[in-house]
Design a protein around this motif. Sequence first.
Motif, PDB file in Angstrom:
ATOM      1  N   TYR A  42       8.683   1.169  11.865  1.00  0.00           N
ATOM      2  CA  TYR A  42       8.822   0.433  10.607  1.00  0.00           C
ATOM      3  C   TYR A  42       9.332  -0.985  10.876  1.00  0.00           C
ATOM      4  O   TYR A  42       8.786  -1.961  10.361  1.00  0.00           O
ATOM      5  CB  TYR A  42       9.758   1.175   9.644  1.00  0.00           C
ATOM      6  N   ARG A  45       6.628  -3.054  12.418  1.00  0.00           N
ATOM      7  CA  ARG A  45       5.577  -3.361  11.458  1.00  0.00           C
ATOM      8  C   ARG A  45       6.029  -4.449  10.491  1.00  0.00           C
ATOM      9  O   ARG A  45       5.281  -5.377  10.185  1.00  0.00           O
ATOM     10  CB  ARG A  45       5.211  -2.083  10.680  1.00  0.00           C
ATOM     11  N   GLU A  46       7.261  -4.367  10.015  1.00  0.00           N
ATOM     12  CA  GLU A  46       7.740  -5.373   9.063  1.00  0.00           C
ATOM     13  C   GLU A  46       7.789  -6.757   9.694  1.00  0.00           C
ATOM     14  O   GLU A  46       7.453  -7.749   9.045  1.00  0.00           O
ATOM     15  CB  GLU A  46       9.112  -4.987   8.505  1.00  0.00           C
ATOM     16  N   PRO A 115       6.943   8.981  -9.462  1.00  0.00           N
ATOM     17  CA  PRO A 115       7.540  10.147  -8.806  1.00  0.00           C
ATOM     18  C   PRO A 115       8.998   9.870  -8.421  1.00  0.00           C
ATOM     19  O   PRO A 115       9.408   8.702  -8.362  1.00  0.00           O
ATOM     20  CB  PRO A 115       6.700  10.326  -7.537  1.00  0.00           C
ATOM     21  N   CYS A 117      11.948   8.986  -6.249  1.00  0.00           N
ATOM     22  CA  CYS A 117      11.974   8.174  -5.017  1.00  0.00           C
ATOM     23  C   CYS A 117      12.211   9.048  -3.786  1.00  0.00           C
ATOM     24  O   CYS A 117      11.669   8.784  -2.711  1.00  0.00           O
ATOM     25  CB  CYS A 117      13.082   7.126  -5.084  1.00  0.00           C
ATOM     26  N   CYS A 120       9.449  10.525  -1.294  1.00  0.00           N
ATOM     27  CA  CYS A 120       8.955   9.821  -0.100  1.00  0.00           C
ATOM     28  C   CYS A 120      10.077   9.342   0.797  1.00  0.00           C
ATOM     29  O   CYS A 120       9.948   9.344   2.018  1.00  0.00           O
ATOM     30  CB  CYS A 120       8.106   8.619  -0.502  1.00  0.00           C
ATOM     31  N   HIS A 121      11.167   8.890   0.196  1.00  0.00           N
ATOM     32  CA  HIS A 121      12.250   8.312   1.008  1.00  0.00           C
ATOM     33  C   HIS A 121      13.210   9.370   1.527  1.00  0.00           C
ATOM     34  O   HIS A 121      14.212   9.033   2.150  1.00  0.00           O
ATOM     35  CB  HIS A 121      12.977   7.218   0.226  1.00  0.00           C
ATOM     36  N   PHE A 132       8.447   5.999   6.151  1.00  0.00           N
ATOM     37  CA  PHE A 132       9.297   5.717   4.997  1.00  0.00           C
ATOM     38  C   PHE A 132      10.695   5.247   5.403  1.00  0.00           C
ATOM     39  O   PHE A 132      11.459   6.009   5.992  1.00  0.00           O
ATOM     40  CB  PHE A 132       9.414   6.965   4.116  1.00  0.00           C
ATOM     41  N   TYR A 142      19.353  -6.909  -1.751  1.00  0.00           N
ATOM     42  CA  TYR A 142      18.114  -6.749  -1.005  1.00  0.00           C
ATOM     43  C   TYR A 142      17.174  -5.757  -1.696  1.00  0.00           C
ATOM     44  O   TYR A 142      15.973  -6.014  -1.850  1.00  0.00           O
ATOM     45  CB  TYR A 142      18.409  -6.285   0.431  1.00  0.00           C
ATOM     46  N   TYR A 150       7.608  -6.424  -4.611  1.00  0.00           N
ATOM     47  CA  TYR A 150       6.437  -5.527  -4.703  1.00  0.00           C
ATOM     48  C   TYR A 150       5.756  -5.713  -6.053  1.00  0.00           C
ATOM     49  O   TYR A 150       4.537  -5.826  -6.146  1.00  0.00           O
ATOM     50  CB  TYR A 150       6.877  -4.065  -4.600  1.00  0.00           C
ATOM     51  N   ARG A 155       5.346  -9.169  -1.928  1.00  0.00           N
ATOM     52  CA  ARG A 155       5.370  -8.295  -0.756  1.00  0.00           C
ATOM     53  C   ARG A 155       4.126  -7.433  -0.817  1.00  0.00           C
ATOM     54  O   ARG A 155       3.978  -6.613  -1.720  1.00  0.00           O
ATOM     55  CB  ARG A 155       6.643  -7.442  -0.754  1.00  0.00           C
ATOM     56  N   ASP A 157       2.656  -5.572   1.845  1.00  0.00           N
ATOM     57  CA  ASP A 157       2.449  -4.857   3.095  1.00  0.00           C
ATOM     58  C   ASP A 157       2.498  -3.350   2.923  1.00  0.00           C
ATOM     59  O   ASP A 157       2.342  -2.624   3.877  1.00  0.00           O
ATOM     60  CB  ASP A 157       3.526  -5.264   4.113  1.00  0.00           C
ATOM     61  N   ASP A 158       2.745  -2.873   1.708  1.00  0.00           N
ATOM     62  CA  ASP A 158       2.917  -1.427   1.581  1.00  0.00           C
ATOM     63  C   ASP A 158       1.584  -0.702   1.606  1.00  0.00           C
ATOM     64  O   ASP A 158       0.637  -1.088   0.936  1.00  0.00           O
ATOM     65  CB  ASP A 158       3.731  -1.052   0.346  1.00  0.00           C
ATOM     66  N   MET A 163       4.215   1.292  -3.234  1.00  0.00           N
ATOM     67  CA  MET A 163       5.410   0.730  -3.856  1.00  0.00           C
ATOM     68  C   MET A 163       5.073  -0.266  -4.956  1.00  0.00           C
ATOM     69  O   MET A 163       5.806  -0.407  -5.913  1.00  0.00           O
ATOM     70  CB  MET A 163       6.294   0.046  -2.802  1.00  0.00           C
ATOM     71  N   ILE A 166       4.634   1.577  -8.257  1.00  0.00           N
ATOM     72  CA  ILE A 166       5.913   2.098  -8.747  1.00  0.00           C
ATOM     73  C   ILE A 166       6.793   0.962  -9.275  1.00  0.00           C
ATOM     74  O   ILE A 166       7.319   1.022 -10.385  1.00  0.00           O
ATOM     75  CB  ILE A 166       6.633   2.865  -7.618  1.00  0.00           C
TER      76      ILE A 166
HETATM   77  C1  HEM Z   1       9.506   0.949   0.742  1.00  0.00           C
HETATM   78  C2  HEM Z   1      12.305   1.740  -3.160  1.00  0.00           C
HETATM   79  C3  HEM Z   1       9.528   5.535  -4.410  1.00  0.00           C
HETATM   80  C4  HEM Z   1       6.856   4.891  -0.413  1.00  0.00           C
HETATM   81  C5  HEM Z   1      10.495   0.826  -0.221  1.00  0.00           C
HETATM   82  C6  HEM Z   1      11.502  -0.218  -0.267  1.00  0.00           C
HETATM   83  C7  HEM Z   1      12.266   0.006  -1.360  1.00  0.00           C
HETATM   84  C8  HEM Z   1      11.768   1.197  -2.019  1.00  0.00           C
HETATM   85  C9  HEM Z   1      13.465  -0.826  -1.813  1.00  0.00           C
HETATM   86  C10 HEM Z   1      11.660  -1.334   0.756  1.00  0.00           C
HETATM   87  C11 HEM Z   1      12.594  -0.863   1.829  1.00  0.00           C
HETATM   88  C12 HEM Z   1      12.937  -1.914   2.836  1.00  0.00           C
HETATM   89  O1  HEM Z   1      12.455  -3.042   2.736  1.00  0.00           O
HETATM   90  O2  HEM Z   1      13.719  -1.618   3.752  1.00  0.00           O
HETATM   91  C13 HEM Z   1      11.789   2.841  -3.838  1.00  0.00           C
HETATM   92  C14 HEM Z   1      12.298   3.331  -5.112  1.00  0.00           C
HETATM   93  C15 HEM Z   1      11.499   4.380  -5.488  1.00  0.00           C
HETATM   94  C16 HEM Z   1      10.509   4.564  -4.426  1.00  0.00           C
HETATM   95  C17 HEM Z   1      13.505   2.750  -5.835  1.00  0.00           C
HETATM   96  C18 HEM Z   1      11.529   5.197  -6.766  1.00  0.00           C
HETATM   97  C19 HEM Z   1      11.593   4.563  -7.981  1.00  0.00           C
HETATM   98  C20 HEM Z   1       8.589   5.725  -3.421  1.00  0.00           C
HETATM   99  C21 HEM Z   1       7.594   6.765  -3.417  1.00  0.00           C
HETATM  100  C22 HEM Z   1       6.817   6.562  -2.307  1.00  0.00           C
HETATM  101  C23 HEM Z   1       7.351   5.401  -1.593  1.00  0.00           C
HETATM  102  C24 HEM Z   1       7.468   7.862  -4.468  1.00  0.00           C
HETATM  103  C25 HEM Z   1       5.615   7.359  -1.818  1.00  0.00           C
HETATM  104  C26 HEM Z   1       4.618   7.704  -2.678  1.00  0.00           C
HETATM  105  C27 HEM Z   1       7.333   3.768   0.246  1.00  0.00           C
HETATM  106  C28 HEM Z   1       6.761   3.217   1.468  1.00  0.00           C
HETATM  107  C29 HEM Z   1       7.535   2.083   1.802  1.00  0.00           C
HETATM  108  C30 HEM Z   1       8.554   1.960   0.775  1.00  0.00           C
HETATM  109  C31 HEM Z   1       5.550   3.738   2.230  1.00  0.00           C
HETATM  110  C32 HEM Z   1       7.321   1.121   2.969  1.00  0.00           C
HETATM  111  C33 HEM Z   1       6.341   0.119   2.461  1.00  0.00           C
HETATM  112  C34 HEM Z   1       6.210  -1.140   3.244  1.00  0.00           C
HETATM  113  O3  HEM Z   1       5.976  -1.078   4.452  1.00  0.00           O
HETATM  114  O4  HEM Z   1       6.324  -2.205   2.602  1.00  0.00           O
HETATM  115  N1  HEM Z   1      10.679   1.672  -1.307  1.00  0.00           N
HETATM  116  N2  HEM Z   1      10.715   3.610  -3.452  1.00  0.00           N
HETATM  117  N3  HEM Z   1       8.432   4.926  -2.301  1.00  0.00           N
HETATM  118  N4  HEM Z   1       8.412   2.988  -0.135  1.00  0.00           N
HETATM  119 FE1  HEM Z   1       9.541   3.297  -1.806  1.00  0.00          FE
END
Ligand code: HEM
Length: 185
Positions: A42, A45-46, A115, A117, A120-121, A132, A142, A150, A155, A157-158, A163, A166
């Motif tokens: 991760y 990649r970022e 869904p 959070c 996935c997280h 994740f 942050y 997003y 942003r 890249d997801d 994201m 959502i």
């Molecule tokens: C990345 C929040 C739900 C998949 C992130 C990041 C945040 C975040 C803040 C960035 C993390 C970082 O930069 O270090 C949330 C919140 C959620 C949620 C608050 C619920 C409301 C989900 C769900 C999925 C998901 C349900 C899967 C279906 C991902 C993925 C990334 C990500 C794959 C990395 C994306 C990238 O490379 O930019 N999320 N998330 N998230 N999230 Fe979520």
Amino acid sequence: RHVAEAGNGRPGSTACMECHRLDGGGMPSIGAPRIAGQPEQYIAREIREVKAGKRYGPVMAGVVQNLSPRDIRAVALYYSHAKSPKLPDVGPPDPVLVAEGEHIATRGLWKKNIPACVQCHGPNGYGVPPLFPFIAGQNRTYLLRQLMAYAFLKRQDDPQGLMRGIARRLTMTQRKAVAEYFSSL
Ligand code: HEM
Ligand code: HEM
């Protein structure tokens, strides 16, 4: 560790620790994320995405431009193994927002197709490598900035725009609430 501590020696290179600290704890006051313990893939990649202009963040963009693929692999490996305590956020958490955020984080908002959070997280937002990232214990400035980025396409890249969808469907208060909740963990 060398790049984290001193940069890569090329002109204009900056040490990562100036903003992320040597232990990877980040700097809540400027919204620099905690990166210690993020999955190695991760982190790498970022950095590539920042280089490719797919992430907003003028500060990082300037810094990583002159990192070689080898430097990127090295810092990603270093920070993924780094350990840091959670650093205090600026100001105490708001209990009302934390409660609303917890609800969304653990149950989702199915009326809006959001869904939980943690699906996935991971449980408590501790992350599920390699895809994740953890979001628990991350600083709230942050987190909120990422949700805004997003939602408003700064942003891009997801994978599959997971994201983006959502973050767009959350209201401003809901974005603040989930940021408040995960930063309080
Ligand atoms: C990345 C929040 C739900 C998949 C992130 C990041 C945040 C975040 C803040 C960035 C993390 C970082 O930069 O270090 C949330 C919140 C959620 C949620 C608050 C619920 C409301 C989900 C769900 C999925 C998901 C349900 C899967 C279906 C991902 C993925 C990334 C990500 C794959 C990395 C994306 C990238 O490379 O930019 N999320 N998330 N998230 N999230 Fe979520
Ligand atoms: C974001 C790594 C240097 C400030 C990030 C992220 C990574 C990273 C992996 C994304 C974290 C995530 O998605 O969870 C590095 C490395 C560096 C470095 C390896 C050294 C080569 C710096 C420096 C500064 C800085 C010197 C400050 C001058 C920031 C900020 C963000 C960030 C403010 C958040 C950007 C945003 O809101 O999208 N960094 N960083 N970084 N970094 Fe760095």
